[in-house]
Write a protein that holds these residues in place. Structure first.
Motif, PDB file in Angstrom:
ATOM      1  N   GLY A 171       0.963  -1.108  -0.087  1.00 11.26           N
ATOM      2  CA  GLY A 171       0.029   0.070   0.045  1.00 11.26           C
ATOM      3  C   GLY A 171       0.899   1.154   0.095  1.00 11.26           C
ATOM      4  O   GLY A 171       1.783   1.490   0.873  1.00 11.26           O
ATOM      5  N   ALA A 172       0.896   2.171  -1.162  1.00 12.33           N
ATOM      6  CA  ALA A 172       1.768   3.059  -1.204  1.00 12.33           C
ATOM      7  C   ALA A 172       0.955   4.434  -1.656  1.00 12.33           C
ATOM      8  O   ALA A 172       0.247   4.574  -2.314  1.00 12.33           O
ATOM      9  CB  ALA A 172       2.646   2.766  -2.327  1.00 12.33           C
ATOM     10  N   LEU A 173       1.321   5.554  -1.050  1.00 12.60           N
ATOM     11  CA  LEU A 173       0.558   6.988  -1.278  1.00 12.60           C
ATOM     12  C   LEU A 173       1.753   7.884  -2.065  1.00 12.60           C
ATOM     13  O   LEU A 173       1.497   8.602  -2.924  1.00 12.60           O
ATOM     14  CB  LEU A 173       0.055   7.656  -0.078  1.00 12.60           C
ATOM     15  CG  LEU A 173      -1.222   6.407   0.421  1.00 12.60           C
ATOM     16  CD1 LEU A 173      -1.548   7.294   1.806  1.00 12.60           C
ATOM     17  CD2 LEU A 173      -2.162   6.360  -0.514  1.00 12.60           C
ATOM     18  N   ARG A 174       2.769   7.779  -1.474  1.00 11.75           N
ATOM     19  CA  ARG A 174       4.025   8.916  -1.981  1.00 11.75           C
ATOM     20  C   ARG A 174       5.253   8.066  -2.516  1.00 11.75           C
ATOM     21  O   ARG A 174       5.425   6.796  -2.500  1.00 11.75           O
ATOM     22  CB  ARG A 174       4.357   9.880  -0.699  1.00 11.75           C
ATOM     23  CG  ARG A 174       3.043  10.839  -0.421  1.00 11.75           C
ATOM     24  CD  ARG A 174       3.427  11.626   0.828  1.00 11.75           C
ATOM     25  NE  ARG A 174       3.631  10.990   1.799  1.00 11.75           N
ATOM     26  CZ  ARG A 174       4.623  11.425   2.925  1.00 11.75           C
ATOM     27  NH1 ARG A 174       5.433  12.515   2.446  1.00 11.75           N
ATOM     28  NH2 ARG A 174       4.841  10.760   4.133  1.00 11.75           N
ATOM     29  N   PRO A 175       6.068   8.968  -3.278  1.00 14.25           N
ATOM     30  CA  PRO A 175       7.084   8.386  -3.896  1.00 14.25           C
ATOM     31  C   PRO A 175       8.064   7.242  -3.370  1.00 14.25           C
ATOM     32  O   PRO A 175       8.433   6.270  -3.935  1.00 14.25           O
ATOM     33  CB  PRO A 175       7.919   9.360  -4.401  1.00 14.25           C
ATOM     34  CG  PRO A 175       7.008  10.958  -4.440  1.00 14.25           C
ATOM     35  CD  PRO A 175       6.094  10.276  -3.220  1.00 14.25           C
ATOM     36  N   ALA A 188       2.653  -2.066  -6.172  1.00 12.30           N
ATOM     37  CA  ALA A 188       2.049  -0.957  -5.299  1.00 12.30           C
ATOM     38  C   ALA A 188       0.434  -1.042  -5.215  1.00 12.30           C
ATOM     39  O   ALA A 188      -0.168  -1.360  -6.354  1.00 12.30           O
ATOM     40  CB  ALA A 188       2.692   0.296  -5.212  1.00 12.30           C
ATOM     41  N   ILE A 189      -0.322  -0.505  -4.307  1.00 10.28           N
ATOM     42  CA  ILE A 189      -1.620  -0.062  -4.472  1.00 10.28           C
ATOM     43  C   ILE A 189      -1.946   1.102  -3.991  1.00 10.28           C
ATOM     44  O   ILE A 189      -1.289   1.428  -2.655  1.00 10.28           O
ATOM     45  CB  ILE A 189      -2.530  -1.239  -3.739  1.00 10.28           C
ATOM     46  CG1 ILE A 189      -3.958  -0.752  -3.674  1.00 10.28           C
ATOM     47  CG2 ILE A 189      -1.891  -1.604  -2.355  1.00 10.28           C
ATOM     48  CD1 ILE A 189      -4.968  -1.781  -3.123  1.00 10.28           C
ATOM     49  N   ALA A 200       0.699  11.382 -11.622  1.00 11.83           N
ATOM     50  CA  ALA A 200       1.786  11.746 -10.589  1.00 11.83           C
ATOM     51  C   ALA A 200       2.231  10.433 -10.110  1.00 11.83           C
ATOM     52  O   ALA A 200       3.601  10.317  -9.787  1.00 11.83           O
ATOM     53  CB  ALA A 200       1.212  12.718  -9.672  1.00 11.83           C
ATOM     54  N   VAL A 201       1.438   9.545  -9.686  1.00 13.69           N
ATOM     55  CA  VAL A 201       1.804   8.003  -9.210  1.00 13.69           C
ATOM     56  C   VAL A 201       2.631   7.341 -10.190  1.00 13.69           C
ATOM     57  O   VAL A 201       3.714   7.019  -9.748  1.00 13.69           O
ATOM     58  CB  VAL A 201       0.624   7.272  -8.795  1.00 13.69           C
ATOM     59  CG1 VAL A 201       0.967   6.045  -8.355  1.00 13.69           C
ATOM     60  CG2 VAL A 201      -0.265   8.193  -7.705  1.00 13.69           C
ATOM     61  N   LEU A 202       2.062   7.474 -11.410  1.00 10.23           N
ATOM     62  CA  LEU A 202       2.956   6.676 -12.498  1.00 10.23           C
ATOM     63  C   LEU A 202       4.502   7.217 -12.707  1.00 10.23           C
ATOM     64  O   LEU A 202       5.269   6.600 -12.748  1.00 10.23           O
ATOM     65  CB  LEU A 202       2.298   6.641 -13.673  1.00 10.23           C
ATOM     66  CG  LEU A 202       1.053   5.820 -13.956  1.00 10.23           C
ATOM     67  CD1 LEU A 202       0.020   6.118 -15.006  1.00 10.23           C
ATOM     68  CD2 LEU A 202       1.404   4.355 -13.618  1.00 10.23           C
ATOM     69  N   PRO A 209       9.104  -2.727 -14.479  1.00  9.48           N
ATOM     70  CA  PRO A 209       9.385  -4.193 -15.164  1.00  9.48           C
ATOM     71  C   PRO A 209       7.996  -4.907 -15.529  1.00  9.48           C
ATOM     72  O   PRO A 209       7.044  -4.977 -14.843  1.00  9.48           O
ATOM     73  CB  PRO A 209      10.332  -4.756 -14.044  1.00  9.48           C
ATOM     74  CG  PRO A 209      10.518  -3.584 -13.134  1.00  9.48           C
ATOM     75  CD  PRO A 209       9.413  -2.590 -13.279  1.00  9.48           C
ATOM     76  N   PRO A 210       8.005  -5.828 -16.353  1.00 14.15           N
ATOM     77  CA  PRO A 210       7.068  -6.773 -16.681  1.00 14.15           C
ATOM     78  C   PRO A 210       6.696  -7.680 -15.438  1.00 14.15           C
ATOM     79  O   PRO A 210       7.602  -7.979 -14.648  1.00 14.15           O
ATOM     80  CB  PRO A 210       7.706  -7.647 -17.993  1.00 14.15           C
ATOM     81  CG  PRO A 210       8.560  -6.995 -18.354  1.00 14.15           C
ATOM     82  CD  PRO A 210       9.112  -6.031 -17.136  1.00 14.15           C
ATOM     83  N   GLY A 211       5.488  -7.863 -15.263  1.00 12.22           N
ATOM     84  CA  GLY A 211       4.952  -8.513 -14.172  1.00 12.22           C
ATOM     85  C   GLY A 211       4.623  -7.819 -12.820  1.00 12.22           C
ATOM     86  O   GLY A 211       3.889  -8.427 -11.902  1.00 12.22           O
ATOM     87  N   LYS A 212       5.064  -6.423 -12.801  1.00 12.82           N
ATOM     88  CA  LYS A 212       4.798  -5.541 -11.644  1.00 12.82           C
ATOM     89  C   LYS A 212       3.051  -5.087 -11.506  1.00 12.82           C
ATOM     90  O   LYS A 212       2.720  -5.097 -12.615  1.00 12.82           O
ATOM     91  CB  LYS A 212       5.722  -4.485 -11.598  1.00 12.82           C
ATOM     92  CG  LYS A 212       7.012  -4.921 -11.610  1.00 12.82           C
ATOM     93  CD  LYS A 212       7.573  -5.307  -9.981  1.00 12.82           C
ATOM     94  CE  LYS A 212       9.142  -5.471  -9.930  1.00 12.82           C
ATOM     95  NZ  LYS A 212       9.467  -5.878  -8.500  1.00 12.82           N
ATOM     96  N   GLU A 213       2.684  -4.969 -10.347  1.00 15.22           N
ATOM     97  CA  GLU A 213       1.325  -4.481 -10.423  1.00 15.22           C
ATOM     98  C   GLU A 213       1.181  -3.068  -9.908  1.00 15.22           C
ATOM     99  O   GLU A 213       2.072  -2.787  -8.817  1.00 15.22           O
ATOM    100  CB  GLU A 213       0.675  -5.465  -9.265  1.00 15.22           C
ATOM    101  CG  GLU A 213       0.678  -6.866  -9.731  1.00 15.22           C
ATOM    102  CD  GLU A 213      -0.480  -7.325 -10.284  1.00 15.22           C
ATOM    103  OE1 GLU A 213      -1.463  -6.467 -10.663  1.00 15.22           O
ATOM    104  OE2 GLU A 213      -0.786  -8.490 -10.984  1.00 15.22           O
ATOM    105  N   LEU A 214       0.351  -2.373 -10.404  1.00 15.18           N
ATOM    106  CA  LEU A 214      -0.323  -0.897  -9.730  1.00 15.18           C
ATOM    107  C   LEU A 214      -1.726  -1.106  -9.623  1.00 15.18           C
ATOM    108  O   LEU A 214      -2.479  -1.154 -10.812  1.00 15.18           O
ATOM    109  CB  LEU A 214       0.462   0.213 -10.741  1.00 15.18           C
ATOM    110  CG  LEU A 214      -0.217   1.523 -10.165  1.00 15.18           C
ATOM    111  CD1 LEU A 214       0.403   1.629  -8.763  1.00 15.18           C
ATOM    112  CD2 LEU A 214       0.297   2.519 -11.208  1.00 15.18           C
TER     113      LEU A 214
END
Length: 339
Positions: A171-175, A188-189, A200-202, A209-214
């Protein structure tokens, strides 16, 4: 220029998930929902954990009720369970749903860690980083021993690590937390942001990298009764937006002036005033309302290239909750299959 209500051309279709249990519907009455979700275009069942339902029990039920949905926590606080207990629980759940588990961890907020559990909310970034490092190694079957910044492990190894990899996201909000999720975890979620904030999040995440989740969590109240939707949303939004992590998140996004009056009233102890100080446009944007079709179009604005999953927190009017056919119809009209 890309339309604000549609994703960019060529952007892969995201997964769609629903957070369970639905508010107001007991967990034991969700089986018909979980069984039908794949037919409605939903791919995931998500949970959250604060002061109510725990994150893991609904996922165990969902894994038993459906062999198709991915099950995911979004999120489990890293302070309220020991690192090995988190690894054990995830590994056990992975036995019920091989290859279908995503473990979301996060710092949560002091109200859920200290106020109701009596656990100090110390060094949330370091604790999250340390638990992430421990759990990812343990789930790979490694023997883990030694000192971390926020705890020490004498020695631990899962006797039966998952045969299929378990993704671990933050769980992530800032850089800082966003980058940690993508450099040391599987992504991250994020949540409680305007669609215009997603770039801004992106940007903070950087190349994925491939396979990572946002994952982007969107709160939605699909009803044309605007007064009901706003009455439902205001107490929650006033409370959560005045937690320090979310206040600082929106300051980073540039919304400090917009939310300033609500922050001032809350700091003065005027809870009702803080709720009233939230502009209607903020309430309607952060807790989407309208007909299911109107909501779906607004939800789609969160899908940008790089967003892999849309997670919905769906708050339904009582008359819809009381009618299984109306509940399923609303989820159908709200979801990806109706697009």
């Amino acid at each position: 220029m890309t339309s604000p209500t549609h994703p960019a051309p060529g952007a892969p279709a995201p997964r769609w998930g629903v957070t369970l249990p639905l508010p107001g519907l007991p967990l034991d009455r969700h089986r018909f929902v979980v069984e039908r979700l794949p037919d409605l275009g939903y791919t995931d069942v998500w949970t959250a954990e604060g002061g109510g339902t725990d994150a893991f029990t609904p996922l165990a039920a969902a894994a038993a009720w459906s062999q198709d949905v991915r099950i995911a926590t979004g999120i489990v606080p890293v302070q309220t369970r020991g690192p090995a207990v988190l690894a054990q629980t995830a590994a056990t759940l992975a036995q019920l749903a091989p290859g279908r588990l995503l473990l979301g961890l996060g710092a949560s907020v002091p109200a859920h860690v200290t106020d109701i559990n009596g656990i100090p909310f110390d060094e949330p970034y370091k604790r999250t980083r340390d638990v992430l490092r421990f759990v990812t190694r343990a789930l790979r079957g490694e023997y883990v021993s030694g000192d971390f910044d926020t705890f020490s492990i004498t020695g631990y190894q899962l006797p039966h690590p998952p045969s299929d990899p378990v993704k671990v996201i933050l769980g992530a909000l800032r850089p800082g937390m966003l980058r940690l999720g993508f450099t040391e975890g599987d992504g991250a979620i994020t949540n409680l942001l305007f669609p215009e904030d997603v770039p801004a999040v992106l940007d903070a995440v950087g190349p994925q990298p491939p396979g990572k989740e946002l994952v982007v969590k969107v709160f939605v109240c699909p009803t044309e009764d605007t007064d009901f939707a706003r009455r439902t949303a205001r107490p929650f939004l006033a409370w959560i937006l005045n937690r320090e992590p979310y206040r600082r998140f929106h300051e980073w996004l540039g919304h400090g002036e917009l939310l300033g009056p609500a922050h001032e009233r809350w700091a003065a102890g005027d809870v009702a005033g803080a709720q009233r100080a939230l502009p209607d446009e903020v309430v309607d944007a952060l807790f989407v309302n309208g007909s299911p079709e109107e909501c779906r179009e607004r939800i789609r604005r969160y899908h940008r290239p790089g967003v892999t999953t849309i997670q919905l927190y769906v708050s339904l009017p009582p008359e819809v909750l009381a009618s299984p056919p109306r509940l399923l119809d609303t989820l159908t009209r709200l979801g990806p299959a109706a697009s």
